[in-house]
Scaffold this motif. Structure first.
Motif, mmCIF file in Angstrom:
data_model
loop_
_atom_site.group_PDB
_atom_site.id
_atom_site.type_symbol
_atom_site.label_atom_id
_atom_site.label_comp_id
_atom_site.label_asym_id
_atom_site.label_seq_id
_atom_site.Cartn_x
_atom_site.Cartn_y
_atom_site.Cartn_z
ATOM 1 N N ALA A 78 -39.591 3.273 6.846
ATOM 2 C CA ALA A 78 -39.482 1.811 6.828
ATOM 3 C C ALA A 78 -39.447 1.269 8.253
ATOM 4 O O ALA A 78 -38.631 1.729 9.063
ATOM 5 N N PRO A 79 -40.309 0.314 8.585
ATOM 6 C CA PRO A 79 -40.336 -0.216 9.959
ATOM 7 C C PRO A 79 -38.979 -0.704 10.452
ATOM 8 O O PRO A 79 -38.645 -0.559 11.630
ATOM 9 N N VAL A 80 -38.165 -1.263 9.549
ATOM 10 C CA VAL A 80 -36.846 -1.740 9.961
ATOM 11 C C VAL A 80 -35.962 -0.586 10.412
ATOM 12 O O VAL A 80 -35.078 -0.757 11.268
ATOM 13 N N MET A 81 -36.184 0.614 9.859
ATOM 14 C CA MET A 81 -35.421 1.788 10.287
ATOM 15 C C MET A 81 -35.760 2.144 11.729
ATOM 16 O O MET A 81 -34.877 2.439 12.539
ATOM 17 N N ALA A 178 -31.749 9.532 4.324
ATOM 18 C CA ALA A 178 -31.934 8.482 3.311
ATOM 19 C C ALA A 178 -31.632 9.009 1.913
ATOM 20 O O ALA A 178 -30.985 8.333 1.095
ATOM 21 N N GLN A 179 -32.070 10.232 1.643
ATOM 22 C CA GLN A 179 -31.808 10.835 0.343
ATOM 23 C C GLN A 179 -30.337 11.193 0.179
ATOM 24 O O GLN A 179 -29.751 11.010 -0.898
ATOM 25 N N ASP A 185 -36.131 7.348 -0.506
ATOM 26 C CA ASP A 185 -36.954 7.890 0.566
ATOM 27 C C ASP A 185 -36.845 7.012 1.802
ATOM 28 O O ASP A 185 -36.467 5.831 1.722
ATOM 29 N N ALA A 186 -37.222 7.569 2.939
ATOM 30 C CA ALA A 186 -37.156 6.826 4.201
ATOM 31 C C ALA A 186 -38.028 5.573 4.160
ATOM 32 O O ALA A 186 -37.722 4.586 4.825
ATOM 33 N N SER A 187 -39.092 5.615 3.393
ATOM 34 C CA SER A 187 -39.993 4.459 3.301
ATOM 35 C C SER A 187 -39.370 3.306 2.511
ATOM 36 O O SER A 187 -39.816 2.158 2.635
ATOM 37 N N ASP A 188 -38.354 3.602 1.712
ATOM 38 C CA ASP A 188 -37.761 2.591 0.832
ATOM 39 C C ASP A 188 -36.403 2.085 1.311
ATOM 40 O O ASP A 188 -35.710 1.372 0.564
ATOM 41 N N LEU A 189 -36.018 2.437 2.505
ATOM 42 C CA LEU A 189 -34.730 1.982 3.021
ATOM 43 C C LEU A 189 -34.704 0.459 3.163
ATOM 44 O O LEU A 189 -35.650 -0.157 3.652
ATOM 45 N N SER A 190 -33.612 -0.140 2.731
ATOM 46 C CA SER A 190 -33.438 -1.581 2.917
ATOM 47 C C SER A 190 -32.984 -1.858 4.350
ATOM 48 O O SER A 190 -32.650 -0.933 5.098
ATOM 49 N N ASP A 191 -32.944 -3.120 4.703
ATOM 50 C CA ASP A 191 -32.501 -3.492 6.052
ATOM 51 C C ASP A 191 -31.076 -2.998 6.314
ATOM 52 O O ASP A 191 -30.781 -2.434 7.375
ATOM 53 N N VAL A 192 -30.191 -3.230 5.364
ATOM 54 C CA VAL A 192 -28.779 -2.836 5.528
ATOM 55 C C VAL A 192 -28.660 -1.317 5.592
ATOM 56 O O VAL A 192 -27.923 -0.775 6.430
ATOM 57 N N GLN A 193 -29.350 -0.605 4.738
ATOM 58 C CA GLN A 193 -29.298 0.862 4.747
ATOM 59 C C GLN A 193 -29.809 1.425 6.078
ATOM 60 O O GLN A 193 -29.223 2.354 6.630
ATOM 61 N N ALA A 221 -24.152 -4.731 11.159
ATOM 62 C CA ALA A 221 -24.676 -6.102 11.183
ATOM 63 C C ALA A 221 -25.229 -6.448 12.558
ATOM 64 O O ALA A 221 -26.275 -7.098 12.684
ATOM 65 N N SER A 222 -24.534 -5.986 13.604
ATOM 66 C CA SER A 222 -24.996 -6.215 14.978
ATOM 67 C C SER A 222 -26.323 -5.498 15.235
ATOM 68 O O SER A 222 -27.215 -6.036 15.894
ATOM 69 N N ILE A 223 -26.447 -4.280 14.701
ATOM 70 C CA ILE A 223 -27.695 -3.526 14.853
ATOM 71 C C ILE A 223 -28.839 -4.242 14.149
ATOM 72 O O ILE A 223 -29.962 -4.335 14.678
ATOM 73 N N LEU A 224 -28.557 -4.792 12.975
ATOM 74 C CA LEU A 224 -29.580 -5.508 12.224
ATOM 75 C C LEU A 224 -30.047 -6.742 12.993
ATOM 76 O O LEU A 224 -31.248 -7.035 13.057
ATOM 77 N N ASP A 225 -29.108 -7.445 13.616
ATOM 78 C CA ASP A 225 -29.472 -8.591 14.462
ATOM 79 C C ASP A 225 -30.311 -8.129 15.653
ATOM 80 O O ASP A 225 -31.287 -8.783 16.029
ATOM 81 N N GLY A 226 -29.905 -6.995 16.232
ATOM 82 C CA GLY A 226 -30.656 -6.461 17.370
ATOM 83 C C GLY A 226 -32.069 -6.064 16.994
ATOM 84 O O GLY A 226 -33.019 -6.269 17.764
ATOM 85 N N ALA A 227 -32.232 -5.486 15.801
ATOM 86 C CA ALA A 227 -33.560 -5.089 15.319
ATOM 87 C C ALA A 227 -34.462 -6.313 15.170
ATOM 88 O O ALA A 227 -35.658 -6.267 15.497
ATOM 89 N N ALA A 228 -33.891 -7.416 14.669
ATOM 90 C CA ALA A 228 -34.662 -8.651 14.527
ATOM 91 C C ALA A 228 -35.005 -9.238 15.896
ATOM 92 O O ALA A 228 -36.109 -9.760 16.104
#
Length: 241
Positions: A78-81, A178-179, A185-193, A221-228
């Motif tokens: 997942a690109p977000v990962m 991820a499993q 799978d790694a391709s199906d990870l959500s943003d939070v995961q 949450a901080s990492i998710l903001d950083g990714a964006a």
């Protein structure tokens, strides 16, 4: 005449010692060239071939009786990962050549209490070298890292990192992680995961992506903001397809 012969002998006496020094120098130079050639060949090899294991993964496998690891191409992650790992571990990944000089200076100013290793350095350590704080290893790592940056693409560096990084006791690589933590799978990870997996990387044996503490949730949450942020400001351009 006798004096001349004696003078010649005295001049010729050190010759065997000089020859020995020359031989030692030649052997040393050849050894150094051999090491350099081996390093270049190994680096070129892993540019196109996925490493079957790493020194640390092998050691953990011996200690635990096996490890979980499934290689997955970066296109199947997942690109977000990918962005989350960069945001968490090395936000300036696209801006440096393997060594983040500014981060190193900041770490030295802080008295060595904070880390300054880039993702590229971590890949060299994980794939080729041994673990632990050791100045010899750090010196080898510092020399080897720019070589990997010269021979590998940034995307390949991240692909290797995501597939060999430790995510838990006996869990290596993002697919196994991820499993293990979320049953996907790694391709199906959500943003939070994805953010929670990136959050555990500094302490994979001491953190749990599936059951984070309040502080770890805030860090995620901080990492998710950083990714964006790195996606918006272009600092993800070197690895995004």
């Amino acid at each position: 005449m006798a004096k001349t012969r004696r003078a010649r002998k005295s001049k010729d006496a050190p010759a065997p010692k000089r020859r020995l020094h020359v031989r030692v120098r030649r052997v040393f130079v050849r050894l150094c060239l051999g090491v350099v050639a081996a390093v270049v060949l190994l680096t070129l090899l892993y540019k196109v071939v996925n490493p079957p294991t790493t020194p640390y993964m092998f050691a953990e496998g011996r200690r635990l009786g096996g490890v979980a690891q499934v290689w997955v191409p970066i296109g199947d992650i997942a690109p977000v990962m990918v962005r989350s790992v960069v945001a968490a571990e090395d936000a300036n990944f696209c801006l440096h050549w393997g060594l983040d000089v500014a981060a190193i200076k900041a770490a030295l100013a802080a008295g060595g209490d904070r880390g300054a290793s880039t993702i590229s350095q971590q890949v060299v350590k994980n794939v080729y070298l041994w673990q632990g704080r050791n100045w010899i290893r750090k010196a080898v790592e510092a020399v080897w890292t720019p070589l990997t940056e010269a021979l590998w693409s940034k995307r390949r560096i991240l692909e290797l990192y995501l597939n060999v990084a430790e995510f838990g006791r006996g869990v290596f690589g993002v697919q196994a992680a991820a499993q293990h933590y979320f049953g996907v799978d790694a391709s199906d990870l959500s943003d939070v995961q994805a953010a929670r997996l990136a959050m555990i990387l500094p302490d994979p044996k001491g953190r749990d992506a599936a059951n984070p503490t309040s502080a770890q949730r805030r860090r995620s949450a901080s990492i998710l903001d950083g990714a964006a942020t790195i996606r918006a400001d272009g600092r993800a351009a070197c690895f995004q397809s």
